[in-house]
Scaffold this active site. Sequence first.
Site, PDB file in Angstrom:
ATOM      1  N   ASP A 167       0.821  -1.213   0.000  1.00 15.10           N
ATOM      2  CA  ASP A 167       0.000   0.000   0.000  1.00 15.10           C
ATOM      3  C   ASP A 167       0.853   1.261   0.000  1.00 15.10           C
ATOM      4  O   ASP A 167       2.048   1.241   0.319  1.00 15.10           O
ATOM      5  CB  ASP A 167      -0.961   0.017   1.190  1.00 15.10           C
ATOM      6  CG  ASP A 167      -0.236   0.020   2.530  1.00 15.10           C
ATOM      7  OD1 ASP A 167       0.800  -0.664   2.655  1.00 15.10           O
ATOM      8  OD2 ASP A 167      -0.702   0.707   3.457  1.00 15.10           O
TER       9      ASP A 167
ATOM     10  N   GLU B  12       0.243  -1.223   5.703  1.00 21.38           N
ATOM     11  CA  GLU B  12       1.281  -0.632   6.562  1.00 21.38           C
ATOM     12  C   GLU B  12       0.987   0.831   6.850  1.00 21.38           C
ATOM     13  O   GLU B  12       1.188   1.317   7.975  1.00 21.38           O
ATOM     14  CB  GLU B  12       2.653  -0.793   5.895  1.00 21.38           C
ATOM     15  CG  GLU B  12       3.830  -0.482   6.812  1.00 21.38           C
ATOM     16  CD  GLU B  12       4.236   0.986   6.829  1.00 21.38           C
ATOM     17  OE1 GLU B  12       5.041   1.374   7.695  1.00 21.38           O
ATOM     18  OE2 GLU B  12       3.737   1.747   5.969  1.00 21.38           O
TER      19      GLU B  12
END
Length: 492
Positions: free
Chosen positions: A122, A189
């Site tokens: 991400d 994350e």
Amino acid sequence: MIKKLLLFIFACLVALLVVMLARTLLFRSRQVSAGAVGVVSVDAAASAARLAQALRFQTVSHEDPARFDREAFLGLHRFFEETYPRVHANLTRETVNEFSLLYTWPGAEPALKPVVLMAHLDVVPIEEGTEERWSQPPFEGRVSEGFVWGRGALDDKAGVVGLLEAVETLISEGFRPRRTVYLAFGHDEEAGGGAGAARIAELLRGRGVEPEFVLDEGGVVTKGIVPGISAPVALVATAEKGFVSVELSVETEGGHSSRPPQQTAIGVLAAAVARLEATQMSARFEGPTRRMLEYVGPEMAFGQRLVMANLWLTRPLVVRQLLSSPTTAASVRTTTAVTIFQGGIKDNVLPSRARAVVNFRIAPGDTSDGVVEHVRRVVADARVRVEKVSATVSEPSPESDANSASFALLQRTIREVYAEAVVAPYLSIGATDARYYAPLTRNVYRFLPVTATTEDLARLHGTNERIAVEDFARTVVFYRQLIRNSAQLSGQ
């Protein structure tokens, strides 16, 4: 009597100088020698083009979960499967919690402890209104002027694609790892990692996996950032700070602004916040920060080396210097950042409630409970309610061993790929997915093999994120070399 006293003082000063000089002369370099490796079997242009393609998938972690684009993540999964056929033919791929990926590359000697190499899928969103400031569109993944441009080019698709590129080329050369290699790619994350890396770590722990070491993003090869050293400095984080947000709130009766009390809710809260900013938590010059200076100190000029070799005496001066800059102050104390302040609805209405949120990045040695206690002690006002925001709490990670064989392996591999770099442990002031792996092994390290200047670091989560094509080729080389070198770790 005065003459004897002066002679005694003089003798003490001479003795002190002798001790300091002796310690400086014995303050030897901690750098390992290593033969350089070139960019072999890596097509820099082709690798950069594949990274650029990965950047086109808008795998953004938004504040609002409703904006999560599942198709972007699933599309990135399919892209990996199509682009890296050898990886998918030789490694087992598992989807964890729908969007995270765990690859297992079985080693020739299953009894050896495996290694876990991490990155995250991400990226952070683009700040609204800044799109026109980008030299290249943030999600078009363009290669231009020797750089790959786009959100995630550094943080952290360079790590994901770099690892896949490395494994794909190693397999094409007929290489098989001696110890099992796990590639762990979390999908959230930037939103805390609780649904991605935490679940992968839990899965591995349930299977009894005890890694020899874990490597995630974190430090980089810095250029012109560490004062006193002209050479690049590769910072490998051996620990990371924790974080906690504390809410301060004040409630009053409110009313009309024509009859104000001596302090409104906003006034009470503002005074409390001002006291917090004026009374910072104590500095802690220990652990990774002190060890970083012990590694970089021998590489400095004589005057600075004298200071670093005698921290038993010069510690107060060094700490004062570190506290003089926000960047270095963050490495020696728990930081205080007021991030939200809310109150009032109209210019002639007394607010009945005012609220502030203060974010603390917790240094090793402090705790979230200790932070809350500090806030209550400093605010010292019964009108101010102090509460920990439970959804945003993470304690500082344990410190990994900078004297371990695993750290030595990382140090040697870095020096093989970045021959001029000085390698040093340090404290990561930001949070990473690596913290979830602390229960699995004491050897958890944080280093992304890219080079970065101060300007480059500003691009992280900012505008014009990019990575040089040649630099990304070295990222691939580093991961190749690290996997090869991991076979040489002695014992388990």
